[in-house]
Every structure is written in structure tokens, then in C-alpha cells.
Design an enzyme around this catalytic site. Structure first.
Site, PDB file in Angstrom:
ATOM      1  N   LYS A 117      85.357  14.595  16.626  1.00 30.58           N
ATOM      2  CA  LYS A 117      86.152  15.829  17.361  1.00 30.58           C
ATOM      3  C   LYS A 117      87.308  15.241  17.940  1.00 30.58           C
ATOM      4  O   LYS A 117      88.227  15.888  18.161  1.00 30.58           O
ATOM      5  CB  LYS A 117      85.030  16.508  18.277  1.00 30.58           C
ATOM      6  CG  LYS A 117      83.930  17.330  17.323  1.00 30.58           C
ATOM      7  CD  LYS A 117      83.313  18.180  18.270  1.00 30.58           C
ATOM      8  CE  LYS A 117      82.295  19.192  17.589  1.00 30.58           C
ATOM      9  NZ  LYS A 117      81.784  20.123  18.119  1.00 30.58           N
ATOM     10  N   GLU A 201      86.318  18.692  28.098  1.00 31.44           N
ATOM     11  CA  GLU A 201      87.586  19.644  27.620  1.00 31.44           C
ATOM     12  C   GLU A 201      87.563  20.651  28.851  1.00 31.44           C
ATOM     13  O   GLU A 201      86.537  20.908  29.357  1.00 31.44           O
ATOM     14  CB  GLU A 201      87.018  19.895  26.168  1.00 31.44           C
ATOM     15  CG  GLU A 201      87.950  20.781  25.366  1.00 31.44           C
ATOM     16  CD  GLU A 201      87.503  20.946  24.102  1.00 31.44           C
ATOM     17  OE1 GLU A 201      87.452  20.074  23.208  1.00 31.44           O
ATOM     18  OE2 GLU A 201      86.960  21.864  23.855  1.00 31.44           O
ATOM     19  N   ARG A 293      84.069  21.490   4.788  1.00 31.85           N
ATOM     20  CA  ARG A 293      83.033  21.943   3.512  1.00 31.85           C
ATOM     21  C   ARG A 293      83.057  23.457   3.502  1.00 31.85           C
ATOM     22  O   ARG A 293      83.788  24.039   4.395  1.00 31.85           O
ATOM     23  CB  ARG A 293      81.675  21.613   4.363  1.00 31.85           C
ATOM     24  CG  ARG A 293      81.502  22.109   5.587  1.00 31.85           C
ATOM     25  CD  ARG A 293      80.118  22.113   6.178  1.00 31.85           C
ATOM     26  NE  ARG A 293      80.065  22.233   7.436  1.00 31.85           N
ATOM     27  CZ  ARG A 293      79.825  23.118   8.129  1.00 31.85           C
ATOM     28  NH1 ARG A 293      79.868  24.332   7.474  1.00 31.85           N
ATOM     29  NH2 ARG A 293      79.880  23.215   9.468  1.00 31.85           N
TER      30      ARG A 293
HETATM   31  P1  ADP Z   1      79.696  22.960  17.556  1.00 28.89           P
HETATM   32  O1  ADP Z   1      80.531  21.899  16.359  1.00 28.89           O
HETATM   33  O2  ADP Z   1      78.671  22.411  18.202  1.00 28.89           O
HETATM   34  O3  ADP Z   1      79.804  24.210  16.893  1.00 28.89           O
HETATM   35  P2  ADP Z   1      82.375  23.773  18.489  1.00 28.89           P
HETATM   36  O4  ADP Z   1      83.142  22.912  19.386  1.00 28.89           O
HETATM   37  O5  ADP Z   1      82.736  24.184  17.287  1.00 28.89           O
HETATM   38  O6  ADP Z   1      80.810  23.055  18.580  1.00 28.89           O
HETATM   39  O7  ADP Z   1      82.030  24.880  19.515  1.00 28.89           O
HETATM   40  C1  ADP Z   1      81.095  25.902  19.179  1.00 28.89           C
HETATM   41  C2  ADP Z   1      81.291  27.107  20.354  1.00 28.89           C
HETATM   42  O8  ADP Z   1      81.286  26.523  21.753  1.00 28.89           O
HETATM   43  C3  ADP Z   1      82.583  27.820  20.094  1.00 28.89           C
HETATM   44  O9  ADP Z   1      82.660  28.872  19.246  1.00 28.89           O
HETATM   45  C4  ADP Z   1      82.701  28.336  21.575  1.00 28.89           C
HETATM   46  O10 ADP Z   1      81.952  29.501  21.814  1.00 28.89           O
HETATM   47  C5  ADP Z   1      81.957  27.357  22.613  1.00 28.89           C
HETATM   48  N1  ADP Z   1      83.206  26.322  23.011  1.00 28.89           N
HETATM   49  C6  ADP Z   1      83.512  25.156  22.418  1.00 28.89           C
HETATM   50  N2  ADP Z   1      84.610  24.441  23.051  1.00 28.89           N
HETATM   51  C7  ADP Z   1      85.092  25.404  24.120  1.00 28.89           C
HETATM   52  C8  ADP Z   1      85.704  25.396  25.061  1.00 28.89           C
HETATM   53  N3  ADP Z   1      86.484  24.399  25.435  1.00 28.89           N
HETATM   54  N4  ADP Z   1      85.797  26.569  26.174  1.00 28.89           N
HETATM   55  C9  ADP Z   1      84.869  27.458  25.903  1.00 28.89           C
HETATM   56  N5  ADP Z   1      84.094  27.605  24.881  1.00 28.89           N
HETATM   57  C10 ADP Z   1      83.886  26.469  24.219  1.00 28.89           C
END
Ligand code: ADP
Length: 484
Positions: A117, A201, A293
Site C-alpha cells: 500500500k 495516514e 484483480r
Molecule cells: P482494506 O484494504 O483493508 O480494505 P482500505 O485502505 O481499502 O483497506 O480501506 C478500507 C476502508 O477503510 C475505506 O473504504 C474507508 O472506509 C476506510 N479508510 C481507509 N483509509 C482511510 C482514511 N485515511 N481515512 C478515513 N477512512 C479510511
């Protein structure tokens, strides 16, 4: 490149069936591997060939040396990994290539890049995509991490660098909580992903999760098939997905498309992929991650665009050029996908695998079911708890909400608890009906929704199905009448 004649599907459940369907329509022979607990899977019967993998039921879909040895023995040209399992293993993609078998997916280097990531955020920023501010290197030292969090400013979110599915993630509201949360996140990351690398983040308040579907061939042609709104989540995991997003401004939409296709072109990406963004309350958007994917929610894009994403993936892997350019792609109406899971909303959504004793899937205009479930099928406890996906389509937003309500009310799964009662509540919620939701919507409303949720009667006795189904239909009908 030669035409693909036979595909081995290294997956199970509804996605295996979905890929078999694509193979049949393309006149390609389909073969599956399956574990001993999956012997009764409908996809095992629908595939042209099926090969049991003895031993551990998860390794059946993960042991790639064994899978490739079989692939060579039975003479397949290509492997489709579906989602989960080996789909995001750069090593597996490389191993396929080394063994002269086409991996239906992106190049190994792109899988590796986006599997990290942090590295993917850096790479995307370099090709002009805005990313969420945060640390760029893995942090193991808690004090360094804390300092970075202070620099970014609280609230922050701690994420596992190699994580997914919401695991290894913690939101930290204030400095005092940081240490405890950091430890919890890294411990979880070690437990689930074998690597504790974490990063910090900026936490975006009340964002919408918007993702862009990319399709790219081997000749540098990159198109998008519009966006999906996946803001309806429970604990950061998608529950309902919508295409297109009902409340996204045209300006933001166009920018998301522009930066996404440009970035994929510049990186030389091929196959299908999804770029995930968060859009904040002021319409700023930030890249969070890319999935290399086919995604669970791909059907809603297929429905509005008329493009079969799985077939397209296969054809790209074969070396076909895209047969449509961006200006030939049109989307029409709205589609919503409901993930139907075997889980009990009354028990904290704990997985509830087991035997399905009644199964009545909705039908009629604008309804698609992607599921491997049937009456008497036993959902094994070894894998995820998905029963299937209900996808509905209509020309406009009010129409699709009504369609969803009707289809969910028709859907009867007996014998095991499911989250269908939750979906029925959501499609009756005023904010949902008005298209007003973000990623915090469901977690905020869940307790209220649970309070007066109407649950189906659980079907246990053989032979009582019709009577029971009628009783449930009456209850749901009454609920519909009362709450409109
Ligand atoms: P994963 O790979 O575990 O699914 P993601 O990075 O795709 O994690 O994030 C999944 C969810 O987590 C997002 O759709 C959002 O709801 C929340 N999220 C992720 N990063 C942030 C952020 N920086 N601020 C607020 N919510 C976040």
C-alpha cells in the site's frame, strides 16, 4: 498470441461459477480444482472438468505448485484466479509465466507494486494521482510513528502495509491513544498477513469510498467503465455497492476518471483493476489503494455498461486489443449489489455457515443473482461466509431503490441466519433513499436498525418450506406496508 482453449479456475463459490459462465460463452473448456469440503459445490458440477485437491481445504486453493502441476498435466492454457486466494500473488503470476501458462490478470510487477500500500501510494503520486498524506516508509519504531502522527495531526489511521479487508487498521483520535492502537494494529497485521509493517495516514472525516474500474489491454489502450460507490460498509468492509455513485459531482467524477486512466497508461498496466479513492466532504479526493484483480462488486459495472468484465479479462490475456474505445462506452441507469452473507446480525454478525434448507431467489426484470447456493447446500465454515450477491438495476435512482426493496423482500434463505434483514432495513432508510451516505453511515445507524429488525423464521424441518415461506412473505409484506 494463441487463443485460450482451456482455463483452470483456481477458486471456488460464486466467482468460480461466474468464470465458468464466461468460459462457456466464449467456447472455452473450464476446469476447476476443489477441496474435499467443496465436493457438493454447484460450480464443481457445472465445470467441464473438476479435480479434487485432498488435504487442507484452504491449501487446495493456495498450493500453487500443486495447482500448476495439475494445470500442465491436464493441458490448460491459462489460469483464472478469481478474487482472494492466489489472485493477488505476484509470485503465483510469475510462476504461471515461468511454466508457460497464462495468468489471467495483470503483470507480476504490478501485482507486487499494488500489494504494497505504501509503495503504491508513492507510485501513484508520481503519475499525478492525489494520495492521502502519511508516512512513506514502513515504521516499526513506535516513537517515530507517533512523531509522524503528530506531524500529520490527529485523527490518524494506522494501516497494515500488506493488509486488506479492514484488518490491521486502527483509527486514533488523540495522541494518548496512539501507542495502544499502534500495537494492536501491528499485532493484527502479523497475525493475518505475517508482516507487521504499518504506516500512518491522515484520517479523512466522513468520506465516500469511490472506486474506478479500469480495463487495459497489452497495447496501451486504457479505458474506464465508470465508478462504484462502496461507502456502505460495516467496520470498513463493503456491504452494498452502487454504480454510478448517486451523489458525486460531475466535476469530481471526470477528474477521477482522468487521473485514473492517465496513471494506468503511464504505469503500463494491463488487464482489469480497480483504483480506490476516498472523497472528502469538500469534494477533494485521495487514492487509497488499487486492487489488481476482478472485484466482488464487478457485476454492477457490467450491468450499467453492458461489458462482461470476466470475458474481457480473458480476451486481454489472450492478447486481444480492446474492441471499444472510451467514447464508445456508455453507462445506463443505476445498479446496486447486496452482499448476502451467512452471518447473524443478532450476534455481532458472527459467521453462520450451515445447511440452507429453503432457497428462493428473487427474479423478474432487472434482477441478477451471482450465487452458488441452492436448497440443501451446506455453506462450509472453512471459507468466507458469502451466500451470494443480489444485483438489481433500474433506469433511475428511485427506481433502483424500489427494485432493491422488492427483490430483497422476495429473497428467502432458510436454515441459517443471513444479513438479508439488514439489507431490507437499509433500503427503507430515508438517508439511503436520498443517496446520502458515507463510510460512517452504517456503523452509525446499525444499533437503531438492529433494534426493530424483522428476522426470517429459521427453517429447520423438511417439508415445511412452503408454509414457512408464506409466513415469512406475510411478515415482510406487513413490514413493507408499515414502513413504506
Ligand atoms: P482494506 O484494504 O483493508 O480494505 P482500505 O485502505 O481499502 O483497506 O480501506 C478500507 C476502508 O477503510 C475505506 O473504504 C474507508 O472506509 C476506510 N479508510 C481507509 N483509509 C482511510 C482514511 N485515511 N481515512 C478515513 N477512512 C479510511
Amino acid at each position: 498470441m494463441a487463443k485460450i482453449k482451456k482455463i483452470l479456475i483456481a477458486n471456488r463459490g460464486e466467482i468460480a461459477l461466474r468464470i465458468i459462465r464466461a468460459c462457456k460463452e466464449l467456447d472455452i473448456v473450464s476446469a476447476v480444482v476443489y477441496s474435499t469440503v467443496d465436493a457438493k459445490g454447484v460450480w464443481v458440477r457445472k465445470a467441464d472438468e473438476a479435480y479434487v485437491m485432498d488435504g487442507d481445504p484452504i491449501q487446495a486453493y493456495l498450493n500453487y505448485e500443486r495447482i500448476i502441476a495439475l494445470a500442465k498435466e491436464i493441458g490448460v492454457d491459462a489460469i483464472h484466479p478469481g478474487y482472494g486466494f492466489l489472485s493477488e500473488s505476484a509470485e503465483f503470476a510469475q510462476y504461471c509465466e515461468d511454466n508457460g501458462i497464462i495468468f489471467i490478470g495483470p503483470k507480476p510487477e504490478h501485482i507486487a507494486l499494488f500489494g504494497d500500500k505504501m509503495a503504491s501510494k508513492v507510485a501513484m503520486q508520481e503519475v499525478g494521482v492525489p494520495v492521502v498524506g502519511g508516512s512513506e516508509d514502513p515504521i516499526t519504531d513506535i516513537n517515530v510513528a507517533k512523531q509522524i502522527a503528530k506531524d500529520i495531526g490527529f485523527p490518524v489511521i494506522i494501516k497494515a502495509a500488506f493488509g486488506g479487508g479492514g484488518r490491521g487498521m486502527r483509527i486514533v483520535a488523540k495522541e494518548e491513544e496512539f501507542e495502544e492502537m499502534f500495537e494492536a494494529a501491528t499485532n493484527e497485521a502479523v497475525k493475518f498477513f505475517g508482516k507487521g509493517d504499518a504506516f500512518v495516514e491522515k484520517y479523512i472525516k466522513n468520506p465516500r469510498h469511490i472506486e474506478v474500474q479500469i480495463v487495459a489491454d497489452k497495447f496501451g489502450n486504457v479505458v474506464h467503465l465508470g465508478e462504484r460507490d462502496c461507502s456502505i460498509q460495516r467496520r470498513h468492509q463493503k456491504v452494498i455497492e452502487i454504480a454510478p455513485s448517486p451523489l458525486l459531482s460531475e466535476e469530481v467524477r471526470k477528474e477521477l476518471y482522468r487521473v485514473s486512466t492517465k496513471a494506468m497508461f503511464r504505469l503500463g498496466y494491463e488487464s482489469v483493476g480497480t483504483i480506490e479513492f476516498l472523497v472528502d466532504e469538500d469534494d477533494n479526493f485521495f487514492f487509497i489503494e488499487m486492487n489488481t484483480r476482478v472485484q466482488v462488486e464487478h457485476p454492477i459495472t457490467e450491468i450499467i455498461s453492458g461489458i462482461d468484465i470476466i470475458q474481457r479479462m480473458i480476451q486481454i490475456a489472450e492478447g486481444d486489443k480492446l474492441i471499444f474505445m472510451q467514447d464508445e462506452i456508455r453507462t445506463r441507469g443505476y445498479a446496486i449489489e447486496f452482499r448476502i452473507n451467512a452471518e447473524d446480525p443478532r450476534k455481532g454478525f458472527q459467521p453462520s455457515p450451515g445447511k440452507i434448507t429453503t432457497y428462493l431467489a428473487p427474479g423478474g426484470p432487472g434482477v441478477r443473482i451471482d450465487s452458488a447456493a441452492y436448497k440443501d447446500y451446506v455453506i462450509p465454515g472453512n471459507y468466507d461466509s458469502m451466500v451470494g450477491k443480489l444485483i438489481v438495476w433500474a433506469l433511475d435512482w428511485p427506481g433502483v431503490v424500489n427494485k432493491a426493496r422488492r427483490a430483497l423482500d422476495e429473497f428467502i434463505v432458510g436454515g441459517i441466519p443471513t444479513n438479508i434483514p439488514l439489507h431490507r432495513k437499509i433500503v427503507r432508510d430515508l438517508d439511503f433513499i436520498e443517496g446520502k451516505f458515507n463510510t460512517t453511515y452504517l456503523d452509525k445507524k446499525l444499533d437503531d436498525m438492529l433494534e426493530d429488525m424483522v428476522f426470517d423464521i429459521e427453517y429447520k424441518e423438511e417439508g415445511e418450506d412452503n408454509e414457512e415461506a408464506a409466513r415469512v412473505a406475510a411478515i415482510v409484506g406487513a413490514m413493507n406496508y408499515m414502513r413504506g
